[in-house]
Design a protein around this motif. Structure first.
Motif, PDB file in Angstrom:
ATOM      1  N   ASN A  88       0.821  -1.209   0.000  1.00  0.00           N
ATOM      2  CA  ASN A  88       0.000   0.000   0.000  1.00  0.00           C
ATOM      3  C   ASN A  88       0.855   1.259   0.000  1.00  0.00           C
ATOM      4  O   ASN A  88       0.585   2.226  -0.733  1.00  0.00           O
ATOM      5  N   GLY A  89       1.884   1.267   0.836  1.00  0.00           N
ATOM      6  CA  GLY A  89       2.755   2.438   0.890  1.00  0.00           C
ATOM      7  C   GLY A  89       3.424   2.717  -0.442  1.00  0.00           C
ATOM      8  O   GLY A  89       3.516   3.872  -0.884  1.00  0.00           O
ATOM      9  N   SER A  90       3.881   1.659  -1.104  1.00  0.00           N
ATOM     10  CA  SER A  90       4.577   1.834  -2.381  1.00  0.00           C
ATOM     11  C   SER A  90       3.633   2.279  -3.492  1.00  0.00           C
ATOM     12  O   SER A  90       3.950   3.192  -4.273  1.00  0.00           O
ATOM     13  N   LEU A  91       2.457   1.657  -3.580  1.00  0.00           N
ATOM     14  CA  LEU A  91       1.517   2.033  -4.647  1.00  0.00           C
ATOM     15  C   LEU A  91       0.962   3.436  -4.435  1.00  0.00           C
ATOM     16  O   LEU A  91       0.766   4.186  -5.399  1.00  0.00           O
ATOM     17  N   ASP A  92       0.716   3.802  -3.184  1.00  0.00           N
ATOM     18  CA  ASP A  92       0.242   5.165  -2.908  1.00  0.00           C
ATOM     19  C   ASP A  92       1.327   6.192  -3.242  1.00  0.00           C
ATOM     20  O   ASP A  92       1.041   7.255  -3.810  1.00  0.00           O
ATOM     21  N   ALA A  93       2.582   5.880  -2.881  1.00  0.00           N
ATOM     22  CA  ALA A  93       3.681   6.794  -3.179  1.00  0.00           C
ATOM     23  C   ALA A  93       3.891   6.921  -4.687  1.00  0.00           C
ATOM     24  O   ALA A  93       4.136   8.014  -5.208  1.00  0.00           O
ATOM     25  N   LEU A  94       3.778   5.812  -5.403  1.00  0.00           N
ATOM     26  CA  LEU A  94       3.947   5.833  -6.857  1.00  0.00           C
ATOM     27  C   LEU A  94       2.875   6.697  -7.515  1.00  0.00           C
ATOM     28  O   LEU A  94       3.171   7.544  -8.367  1.00  0.00           O
ATOM     29  N   ALA A  95       1.632   6.507  -7.108  1.00  0.00           N
ATOM     30  CA  ALA A  95       0.517   7.240  -7.728  1.00  0.00           C
ATOM     31  C   ALA A  95       0.579   8.729  -7.453  1.00  0.00           C
ATOM     32  O   ALA A  95       0.011   9.528  -8.216  1.00  0.00           O
ATOM     33  N   ALA A  96       1.279   9.135  -6.387  1.00  0.00           N
ATOM     34  CA  ALA A  96       1.355  10.554  -6.029  1.00  0.00           C
ATOM     35  C   ALA A  96       2.413  11.304  -6.825  1.00  0.00           C
ATOM     36  O   ALA A  96       2.489  12.532  -6.755  1.00  0.00           O
ATOM     37  N   GLN A  97       3.220  10.590  -7.603  1.00  0.00           N
ATOM     38  CA  GLN A  97       4.298  11.228  -8.351  1.00  0.00           C
ATOM     39  C   GLN A  97       3.855  11.522  -9.774  1.00  0.00           C
ATOM     40  O   GLN A  97       2.754  11.176 -10.194  1.00  0.00           O
ATOM     41  N   ARG A  98       4.708  12.213 -10.515  1.00  0.00           N
ATOM     42  CA  ARG A  98       4.383  12.586 -11.883  1.00  0.00           C
ATOM     43  C   ARG A  98       5.548  12.219 -12.808  1.00  0.00           C
ATOM     44  O   ARG A  98       6.711  12.250 -12.403  1.00  0.00           O
ATOM     45  N   THR A  99       5.199  11.882 -14.033  1.00  0.00           N
ATOM     46  CA  THR A  99       6.214  11.485 -14.997  1.00  0.00           C
ATOM     47  C   THR A  99       5.694  11.745 -16.404  1.00  0.00           C
ATOM     48  O   THR A  99       4.487  11.636 -16.653  1.00  0.00           O
ATOM     49  N   PRO A 100       6.571  12.085 -17.339  1.00  0.00           N
ATOM     50  CA  PRO A 100       6.142  12.193 -18.734  1.00  0.00           C
ATOM     51  C   PRO A 100       6.046  10.829 -19.416  1.00  0.00           C
ATOM     52  O   PRO A 100       5.542  10.729 -20.537  1.00  0.00           O
ATOM     53  N   ARG A 101       6.507   9.777 -18.748  1.00  0.00           N
ATOM     54  CA  ARG A 101       6.465   8.443 -19.329  1.00  0.00           C
ATOM     55  C   ARG A 101       5.027   7.950 -19.444  1.00  0.00           C
ATOM     56  O   ARG A 101       4.169   8.264 -18.619  1.00  0.00           O
ATOM     57  N   LEU A 102       4.750   7.130 -20.460  1.00  0.00           N
ATOM     58  CA  LEU A 102       3.471   6.457 -20.618  1.00  0.00           C
ATOM     59  C   LEU A 102       3.684   4.969 -20.371  1.00  0.00           C
ATOM     60  O   LEU A 102       4.651   4.379 -20.863  1.00  0.00           O
TER      61      LEU A 102
END
Length: 289
Positions: free
Chosen positions: A136-150
């Protein structure tokens, strides 16, 4: 990707001679690979090194490499709050005379094995509560970030058009398949790519922006043969999976199981059909409203 790119010949690295590739990686990264413990998959190789690290090697055709390039594992090194192997170095080269690229990345060696030997699981792995907290901690942290990658799940760039077409073919009764929220996702969150009992996520080559719920739906869908595990994923990732986008991503995953390529021997087929019926019903507009 444009249709003008040449299509690479299909090669199965489980059967293809790879000694020249291994020697090139060793020379470029200044490592010694353990040939006796070499993990061979259809399009990738993996091995421990004598330095106590791990090297992952992948072959990919030009038609599967978009304009953003093919350095997802390296690009993921900057992500904060996500439990993953540390990235050390990498090398890439073109296969001479072929529309094919090779890439090798040296990473931290994880002490725990993959939870599943393949994408799905057939038995409950009995993961501790600390594992789920780390997920949960990792997926929540990932979703909170931004990237130009698709994101490129199954090496194909995910787009609204692709989602709409896939869902229309598998579930023609769905009236609205527009995605509302996109967020960074691993894009291949199967049970083979999560380690346990000590949690971490491996294989980041295809991560990028994707519809909300893609990762949760992938992990949940690959657990459907083990109802207690699928229920635990739904409980832990409820916010994602019960969102409208999460339901669409669940159907996006299920379309691979119940669609035109389904087969009766698939242990996921029966629960996938039941879940697909439920989800389609929940996404249909209420009559008279």
């Amino acid at each position: 990707m444009t249709g003008s790119l040449p299509i690479a010949a299909q090669v199965d690295l489980r059967r293809q001679p790879v000694e020249d590739v291994l020697a090139r990686v060793e020379q470029a990264l200044h490592v010694r690979l353990d040939r006796h413990a070499l993990v061979r998959k259809r399009r990738s190789l993996g091995s421990r090194t004598e330095q106590g690290t791990w090297v992952r090697i992948e072959r990919r055709g030009f038609e599967r490499i978009g304009p953003q390039g093919w350095n997802g594992t390296e690009a993921a090194a900057v992500l904060q709050g996500v439990t993953m192997p540390e990235w050390y170095q990498g090398v890439a080269w073109r296969e001479r005379g072929e529309p094919v690229m090779w890439r090798a990345d040296e990473l931290e060696l994880m002490t725990s094995p993959s939870v599943g030997r393949s994408a799905l699981v057939l038995d409950d792995p009995g993961l501790p509560d600390a594992w789920w907290e780390a997920l949960n901690g990792s997926l929540d942290a990932l979703a909170a970030q931004r990237t130009p990658r698709l994101a490129t799940p199954d090496t194909v760039t995910i787009t609204q058009e692709q989602v709409t077409q896939t869902l229309a073919e598998a579930f023609p009764g769905l009236a609205d398949t527009e995605i509302e929220r996109w967020a960074p996702a691993h894009a291949d969150l199967t049970w083979a790519n999560v380690m346990g009992p000590e949690f971490s996520i491996i294989d980041w080559e295809d991560w990028g922006m994707a519809p909300r719920g893609l990762d949760a739906a992938t992990l949940w869908g690959n657990a459907l043969a083990v109802p207690t595990l699928a229920d635990r994923v739904r409980q832990e990732r409820r916010a994602d999976l019960e969102s409208r986008d999460g339901k669409l991503m669940s159907l996006f995953f299920l379309s691979k199981i119940v669609g035109s390529s389904s087969y009766e021997g698939d242990p996921l087929l029966a629960p996938a059909r039941s879940e697909a019926e439920r989800l389609v019903g929940e996404l249909q507009p209420t009559p008279g409203r």
